[in-house]
Design a protein around this motif. Structure first.
Motif: not given
Length: 454
Positions: A127, A234-236, A255, A257-258, A261-262
């Motif tokens: 992430n 998902g929440e980091g 995931l 919603s991520s 970010l990755w």
């Protein structure tokens, strides 16, 4: 009545029928393409995974499929026990078509027992946003020391660099990555060497991972793909993972919603040199007890060697095992992952992630051998080495509780310290002791199954 019977007979399906057991998501589309090119064969597909059902069918002698999808680590076990049809003469010219790691994984004693279907070269998925919050450029992580230092920085912002509650496939892949060769198997698969306790690569990774666990840098209480793991990632709260090249589609599915970010990078190694291992991947094989071996072979050749079939599977999220696809400009330049709606999502922030994974596939070292009873070995891992993870998780919870108290915070009435005292001594293991217990179990099991243990 005679005319009616003749008419019914004319409508009868005279095609050869074969049964395929596979968990490949795009298999129905592949079957449609195969049947179009092979109108004399009808394929019945059973979407199934795991080996208990297959073992039961083989033991009972009925309901056995003609073609089965097998992970590379399991294929050798079925080949040794003479459950698979050797196809060497048909496919020996295919060596350059597949990557070295996958091609070597379908062979035993000079015979080829299946065709590579997909691949799982290990890579570093992270992430980017979370790493940047900790002041880390994860793309520059090259060595295990780099990874360790990054983990300490992440811990300062309340983030684990990864999670591992005791996964045998991960452990094996990391030993392979470190150059470990704890298992040796004779050409006929009957003589087995097990050297987990003295193998240099096994020792090197075990000591490194023990340090990571001891310092609370790995979330040992989260099992990969569990709901709690998905929430933490998902929440980091969990910032990265080492995984196979099949991970992009699963990240997208689990995931969504991520997205954005990755990123993905090459695996950090002990010395920083480019190398990696296989984590997952599978082949298609024909079972020895198939009554339609010719039709079955035509099917596995289509699925694993036909360009259209391979494209169908890759478009569906599979990571290829063939060199042509891995060098294809369209594949290498792909910057999106297809979601369940068919929408192309730039999950890796516009990165050409397949280019990284294709390079990883080229870096897979060969020479690692799976046990001819690897399916059992991986199930036994959790009851041996897994105890060390359980103990480490309890210790971490107790340390967290004490830290909260020291900071003047409140904790519930659950006294983890008492739980630690009550824990059976056999569960109080370090990883190296768990490895020794695992080796002992494997030696006993192998001997009981008729293998000569060296």
């Amino acid at each position: 009545m005679v005319l009616g019977a003749a008419a019914c007979g004319a409508d009868a399906d005279t095609r050869t029928e074969i049964t395929v057991w596979s968990w490949e998501p795009s298999m129905q589309q592949v079957i449609d393409g195969f049947e179009k090119e092979n109108p004399d064969i009808h394929v019945v597909w059973k979407n199934t995974s795991g080996y208990d059902k297959l073992n039961n069918a083989i033991q009972d002698g009925y309901g056995i499929p003609d073609v089965v999808q097998l992970e590379y680590y399991a294929l050798r076990q079925y080949a040794v026990s003479s459950q698979l049809v050797p196809i060497t003469k048909r496919v020996k010219s295919y060596a350059d078509f597949y990557t070295p790691g996958t091609w070597s994984s379908v062979q035993l004693n000079g015979q080829i027992y299946g065709l590579p279907m997909d691949s799982g070269p290990m890579a570093f998925f992270y992430n980017k946003d979370v790493f940047e919050q900790a002041g880390i450029d994860a793309s520059k992580i090259r060595t295990w020391d780099d990874y360790y230092e990054a983990a300490k920085k992440l811990k300062k912002i309340g983030v684990y660099i990864t999670a591992d509650s005791g996964d045998a496939s991960f452990y094996d892949a990391m030993i392979w990555l470190a150059g470990g060769r704890p298992f040796s198997v004779s050409n006929d698969g009957k003589n087995v060497g097990i050297n987990l306790t003295n193998d240099e690569g096994t020792r090197e990774f075990t000591e490194f991972w023990q340090k990571m666990i001891d310092e609370g840098l790995v979330a040992t209480n989260l099992t990969t793909w569990s709901d709690s793991w998905k929430s933490a990632v998902g929440e980091g709260k969990v910032a990265s993972m080492f995984s196979g090249g099949w991970m992009p589609s699963l990240l997208m599915a689990n995931l969504p919603s991520s997205a954005g970010l990755w990123r993905v990078a090459q695996m950090p190694t002990p010395d920083g040199k480019a190398a990696t291992s296989e984590n997952g991947g599978s082949a298609l094989a024909v079972l020895q007890r198939s009554r339609k071996p010719q039709a079955s072979y035509r099917f596995i050749e289509y699925v694993c060697h036909n360009a259209d079939a391979i494209k169908t599977r890759v478009d569906g999220g599979a990571f290829p095992a063939d060199n042509d696809t891995l060098s294809d400009p369209d594949f290498l330049g792909k910057t999106t992952v297809t979601d369940e709606r068919g929408v192309e999502v730039p999950y890796f922030g516009g990165q050409e992630y397949n280019r990284v994974l294709s390079q990883a596939a080229e870096n897979v070292s060969t020479g690692y051998q799976y046990l001819p009873f690897e399916v059992y070995a991986r199930s036994d891992f959790r009851s041996t080495v897994g105890k060390a993870y359980k103990w480490s998780s309890l210790l971490r919870k107790e340390q967290d509780r004490l830290d909260i108290i020291a900071a003047g915070g409140m904790v519930d009435d659950t006294d983890i310290g008492e739980t630690l005292k009550e824990t059976d001594s056999s569960d109080r293991l370090k990883l190296k002791n768990g490895i020794a217990l695992w080796q002992k179990d494997l030696e006993e099991y192998g001997a009981n199954q008729g293998f000569t243990i060296r």
